[in-house]
Scaffold this motif. Structure first.
Motif, PDB file in Angstrom:
ATOM      1  N   VAL A   1       0.871  -1.172   0.000  1.00  0.00           N
ATOM      2  CA  VAL A   1       0.000   0.000   0.000  1.00  0.00           C
ATOM      3  C   VAL A   1       0.909   1.223   0.000  1.00  0.00           C
ATOM      4  O   VAL A   1       1.851   1.305   0.793  1.00  0.00           O
ATOM      5  CB  VAL A   1      -0.927   0.044   1.230  1.00  0.00           C
ATOM      6  CG1 VAL A   1      -1.758   1.323   1.220  1.00  0.00           C
ATOM      7  CG2 VAL A   1      -1.833  -1.178   1.264  1.00  0.00           C
ATOM      8  N   LEU A   2       0.636   2.163  -0.899  1.00  0.00           N
ATOM      9  CA  LEU A   2       1.418   3.395  -0.986  1.00  0.00           C
ATOM     10  C   LEU A   2       0.525   4.560  -0.580  1.00  0.00           C
ATOM     11  O   LEU A   2      -0.518   4.797  -1.194  1.00  0.00           O
ATOM     12  CB  LEU A   2       1.940   3.591  -2.412  1.00  0.00           C
ATOM     13  CG  LEU A   2       2.806   4.827  -2.676  1.00  0.00           C
ATOM     14  CD1 LEU A   2       4.037   4.828  -1.781  1.00  0.00           C
ATOM     15  CD2 LEU A   2       3.212   4.882  -4.146  1.00  0.00           C
ATOM     16  N   LEU A   3       0.934   5.280   0.472  1.00  0.00           N
ATOM     17  CA  LEU A   3       0.123   6.356   1.027  1.00  0.00           C
ATOM     18  C   LEU A   3       0.918   7.654   1.098  1.00  0.00           C
ATOM     19  O   LEU A   3       2.147   7.642   1.181  1.00  0.00           O
ATOM     20  CB  LEU A   3      -0.343   6.001   2.445  1.00  0.00           C
ATOM     21  CG  LEU A   3      -1.155   4.720   2.628  1.00  0.00           C
ATOM     22  CD1 LEU A   3      -1.329   4.431   4.109  1.00  0.00           C
ATOM     23  CD2 LEU A   3      -2.513   4.850   1.950  1.00  0.00           C
ATOM     24  N   GLU A   4       0.193   8.767   1.091  1.00  0.00           N
ATOM     25  CA  GLU A   4       0.792  10.060   1.410  1.00  0.00           C
ATOM     26  C   GLU A   4       0.424  10.386   2.850  1.00  0.00           C
ATOM     27  O   GLU A   4      -0.735  10.221   3.252  1.00  0.00           O
ATOM     28  CB  GLU A   4       0.272  11.144   0.477  1.00  0.00           C
ATOM     29  CG  GLU A   4       0.874  12.513   0.754  1.00  0.00           C
ATOM     30  CD  GLU A   4       0.377  13.584  -0.207  1.00  0.00           C
ATOM     31  OE1 GLU A   4       0.568  14.777   0.098  1.00  0.00           O
ATOM     32  OE2 GLU A   4      -0.208  13.225  -1.251  1.00  0.00           O
ATOM     33  N   THR A   5       1.406  10.851   3.630  1.00  0.00           N
ATOM     34  CA  THR A   5       1.144  11.078   5.044  1.00  0.00           C
ATOM     35  C   THR A   5       1.909  12.295   5.552  1.00  0.00           C
ATOM     36  O   THR A   5       2.849  12.764   4.906  1.00  0.00           O
ATOM     37  CB  THR A   5       1.539   9.830   5.875  1.00  0.00           C
ATOM     38  OG1 THR A   5       1.150  10.012   7.232  1.00  0.00           O
ATOM     39  CG2 THR A   5       3.040   9.573   5.808  1.00  0.00           C
ATOM     40  N   VAL A   6       1.473  12.815   6.696  1.00  0.00           N
ATOM     41  CA  VAL A   6       2.175  13.901   7.385  1.00  0.00           C
ATOM     42  C   VAL A   6       2.273  13.532   8.856  1.00  0.00           C
ATOM     43  O   VAL A   6       1.527  12.690   9.349  1.00  0.00           O
ATOM     44  CB  VAL A   6       1.441  15.258   7.236  1.00  0.00           C
ATOM     45  CG1 VAL A   6       1.419  15.706   5.792  1.00  0.00           C
ATOM     46  CG2 VAL A   6       0.031  15.180   7.807  1.00  0.00           C
ATOM     47  N   ALA A   7       3.195  14.183   9.561  1.00  0.00           N
ATOM     48  CA  ALA A   7       3.341  13.947  10.994  1.00  0.00           C
ATOM     49  C   ALA A   7       2.192  14.600  11.751  1.00  0.00           C
ATOM     50  O   ALA A   7       1.621  15.600  11.305  1.00  0.00           O
ATOM     51  CB  ALA A   7       4.676  14.497  11.482  1.00  0.00           C
ATOM     52  N   LEU A   8       1.879  14.048  12.915  1.00  0.00           N
ATOM     53  CA  LEU A   8       0.798  14.587  13.734  1.00  0.00           C
ATOM     54  C   LEU A   8       1.140  15.970  14.265  1.00  0.00           C
ATOM     55  O   LEU A   8       0.285  16.844  14.372  1.00  0.00           O
ATOM     56  CB  LEU A   8       0.506  13.629  14.898  1.00  0.00           C
ATOM     57  CG  LEU A   8      -0.642  14.000  15.831  1.00  0.00           C
ATOM     58  CD1 LEU A   8      -1.967  14.005  15.061  1.00  0.00           C
ATOM     59  CD2 LEU A   8      -0.717  13.022  17.001  1.00  0.00           C
ATOM     60  N   ASP A   9       2.418  16.184  14.603  1.00  0.00           N
ATOM     61  CA  ASP A   9       2.852  17.480  15.114  1.00  0.00           C
ATOM     62  C   ASP A   9       4.334  17.662  14.824  1.00  0.00           C
ATOM     63  O   ASP A   9       4.987  16.780  14.271  1.00  0.00           O
ATOM     64  CB  ASP A   9       2.562  17.610  16.620  1.00  0.00           C
ATOM     65  CG  ASP A   9       3.144  16.462  17.433  1.00  0.00           C
ATOM     66  OD1 ASP A   9       4.314  16.077  17.171  1.00  0.00           O
ATOM     67  OD2 ASP A   9       2.454  15.943  18.322  1.00  0.00           O
TER      68      ASP A   9
END
Length: 202
Positions: free
Chosen positions: A90-98
Motif C-alpha cells: 500500500v502506498l500512502l501520502e502522510t504527514v506527521a501529527l505534530d
C-alpha cells in the motif's frame, strides 16, 4: 489572524499586527509491503533498492520518503514489482501529527546520512594516508598518480550520491565536503611532484 500566504500569517494583538511564520508540513510517501520470504534474493534486492533511494524504515516493511514526483514515480514502479513477487503493498501520502513527530522522522533521515558520511570520511582518511605514504617515499610516478586519481574520482562520485539522498542537511555533510576538498588538494600537490620529477629526468 489573516493568512497571507503558505508561509506567513498576520496576527492582530492589542491593535498591533505581528507577522508569524507558519509551519509547513512535510509530506511523505509511506510504502507498506509484505513479500514472500523466498527467494531471499528478491526480498533483499527490494530492501536495497529502497535504501538506495534514501528511504528510512519505521519498522520491517514500512518505509518513508519525502514526497516529490521522482519518488512517487519510482515507488509506483516498486509497488508493481512487489505485486509481481506475489507480495502485497500500500502506498500512502502522510504527514506527521505534530512538529515533534516530524522532527523524529527527519532525525532518522539525518542519522542514516550521517552514517554514510562517516564511512565516506574514513575512506578519505585512507586516501590521505596512501598519498602521504607515496610522498614520503618520493614515489612520484604517473602510474601511481593515475591510480590515485581513479580513487579520487570514486570518492567524488560517492559523495555526490550521498548528498543527493541528504534531504534534510545532515550534520556531517559539511565535514565530508571539507575532507573531499582536502583530498583533491593533496592529490594536486602530489601531481605537481610527479610533473617536477619527470621534468628533472628529461
Amino acid at each position: 489572524m489573516h493568512i497571507q500566504d503558505d508561509h506567513t500569517a498576520l496576527l492582530r494583538c492589542n491593535d498591533r499586527f505581528i507577522i508569524i511564520e507558519l509551519m509547513k508540513a512535510q509530506n511523505w510517501l509511506m510504502l507498506t509491503y509484505k513479500v514472500p520470504a523466498e527467494p531471499a534474493k528478491k526480498r533483499i534486492g527490494l530492501w536495497r533498492k529502497l535504501k538506495g533511494m534514501g528511504a528510512v524504515y519505521l519498522q520491517n516493511g514500512v518505509c518513508l520518503l519525502p514526497k516529490n514526483d521522482d519518488h512517487t514515480r519510482r515507488l509506483k514502479i516498486i509497488e508493481n514489482e512487489i505485486h509481481e513477487m506475489a507480495g502485497e503493498s500500500v502506498l500512502l501520502e502522510t504527514v506527521a501529527l505534530d512538529k515533534g513527530q516530524e522532527d523524529k522522522v527527519v532525525g532518522r533521515f539525518k542519522v542514516d546520512r550521517d552514517e554514510e558520511y562517516a564511512e565516506f570520511i574514513d575512506k578519505c582518511d585512507d586516501f590521505d594516508a596512501e598519498v602521504a605514504k607515496e610522498t614520503r617515499a618520493r614515489h612520484f610516478t604517473y602510474a601511481e598518480l593515475e591510480e590515485n586519481d581513479a580513487d579520487l574520482k570514486k570518492l567524488q562520485t560517492w559523495l555526490e550520491k550521498i548528498r543527493k539522498l541528504d534531504f534534510y542537511g545532515a550534520a556531517r555533510g559539511v565535514e565530508a565536503k571539507r575532507r573531499l576538498d582536502q583530498c583533491e588538494a593533496l592529490l594536486d600537490a602530489y601531481a605537481q611532484h610527479v610533473f617536477e620529477a619527470h621534468d628533472e629526468n628529461r
